[in-house]
Write a protein that holds these residues in place. Sequence first.
Motif, short mmCIF file in Angstrom:
data_model
loop_
_atom_site.label_atom_id
_atom_site.label_comp_id
_atom_site.label_asym_id
_atom_site.label_seq_id
_atom_site.Cartn_x
_atom_site.Cartn_y
_atom_site.Cartn_z
N ILE A 121 28.54 -26.29 39.03
CA ILE A 121 27.52 -27.03 37.87
C ILE A 121 28.01 -25.97 36.09
O ILE A 121 28.30 -26.96 35.72
CB ILE A 121 26.00 -27.21 37.64
CG1 ILE A 121 26.22 -28.16 39.29
CG2 ILE A 121 25.70 -27.81 36.67
CD1 ILE A 121 24.76 -28.03 39.70
N ALA A 123 23.49 -33.93 36.12
CA ALA A 123 24.08 -32.64 36.41
C ALA A 123 24.54 -31.33 35.12
O ALA A 123 24.40 -31.08 35.12
CB ALA A 123 25.69 -33.03 36.40
N SER A 154 16.02 -33.94 46.66
CA SER A 154 16.44 -33.60 45.06
C SER A 154 17.40 -34.08 44.61
O SER A 154 18.82 -33.81 45.31
CB SER A 154 16.12 -32.39 44.49
OG SER A 154 17.40 -31.97 45.31
N ASP A 167 16.02 -38.81 45.11
CA ASP A 167 15.19 -37.80 45.76
C ASP A 167 14.98 -38.06 47.19
O ASP A 167 14.62 -36.95 47.71
CB ASP A 167 13.91 -38.35 44.79
CG ASP A 167 14.63 -37.24 43.77
OD1 ASP A 167 15.53 -36.65 43.09
OD2 ASP A 167 13.54 -37.42 42.14
N LEU A 185 24.26 -33.76 44.68
CA LEU A 185 25.03 -32.90 44.11
C LEU A 185 26.24 -32.24 44.78
O LEU A 185 27.52 -32.81 44.36
CB LEU A 185 25.15 -32.75 42.07
CG LEU A 185 24.31 -32.99 41.01
CD1 LEU A 185 23.80 -32.38 40.03
CD2 LEU A 185 25.26 -34.33 40.81
N ALA A 186 25.43 -31.47 45.96
CA ALA A 186 25.62 -30.58 46.52
C ALA A 186 26.31 -31.34 47.55
O ALA A 186 27.71 -31.52 48.12
CB ALA A 186 24.84 -29.35 46.96
N ARG A 195 28.21 -27.52 43.62
CA ARG A 195 26.50 -25.98 43.52
C ARG A 195 26.26 -25.69 42.26
O ARG A 195 28.07 -25.96 41.46
CB ARG A 195 27.28 -25.90 45.18
CG ARG A 195 27.37 -26.18 46.18
CD ARG A 195 27.83 -24.96 47.11
NE ARG A 195 28.39 -26.24 48.19
CZ ARG A 195 27.73 -27.44 49.23
NH1 ARG A 195 26.35 -26.78 48.33
NH2 ARG A 195 27.86 -28.18 50.33
N PRO A 196 25.60 -24.71 42.70
CA PRO A 196 25.46 -24.01 40.52
C PRO A 196 26.24 -23.42 40.27
O PRO A 196 26.41 -24.05 39.23
CB PRO A 196 24.89 -22.78 41.36
CG PRO A 196 23.67 -23.34 42.54
CD PRO A 196 24.70 -23.96 43.24
N ASP A 215 19.70 -32.14 43.34
CA ASP A 215 20.69 -31.16 42.59
C ASP A 215 21.22 -30.71 44.60
O ASP A 215 22.76 -30.95 44.45
CB ASP A 215 20.03 -29.86 42.89
CG ASP A 215 20.06 -29.40 41.35
OD1 ASP A 215 20.34 -29.87 40.10
OD2 ASP A 215 18.90 -28.46 40.88
N SER A 216 20.09 -31.53 45.50
CA SER A 216 20.79 -31.48 46.56
C SER A 216 21.95 -32.53 47.09
O SER A 216 22.49 -32.73 47.25
CB SER A 216 19.56 -32.31 47.28
OG SER A 216 18.99 -30.71 48.02
#
Length: 184
Positions: free
Chosen positions: A175, A72, A159, A154, A164-165, A171-172, A161-162
């Motif tokens: 992070i 992350a 992904s 994945d 983690l969200a 989210r960005p 990132d998805s």
Amino acid sequence: MHDRAKVEEYGPFYRMLTLVNGYGDADFLRRLGAYKAMFDQLLHPAREGAILIHCTGGRDRTGIATAILLRALGVSDTTIRANYLASNLLLQPDRHDPNSTSYQRFTFSNVYVQPPRNHTFAKVAATLGETPHHLYDAIKLRPEYLTTLWATIDHQYGSFDSFLAAAYDLRPSRITALKDIMTA
């Protein structure tokens, strides 16, 4: 499902095999949701100082939590892999002494791993009907475990990132805040 007798008699070995063989399961990914508390603590506005991340043995659950955290943060997969695999060596008390029994203090946990040349480890392997090398090979951490985990994430989430969200509400903006907290 766990074989209760195997867990009680050979708990550390059996638990390690169950954990590492589960990295590709959807159920394993659901259990990773428990790490949301770690991220929430790291990002808590009133938190001061460090937090301690640990489990009984410090290699499987803690290793995966740390790998997810490092990924992350944008740490390279090569560095994450090296950190993860370091447990194979560092969680072996008196690893150079084939007569060592000091690790038996940790039989309740996953650190009950010694090099194949350890005499007591060899006896346990024989009791299980295995060679010491085969048993050690079966329970040591491997780079492909992380590869399997990342591929499963994945596949299920599209992904990392998805994931983690969805799993951690990372989210960005969170992070970025995490990177500000965790990196110099």
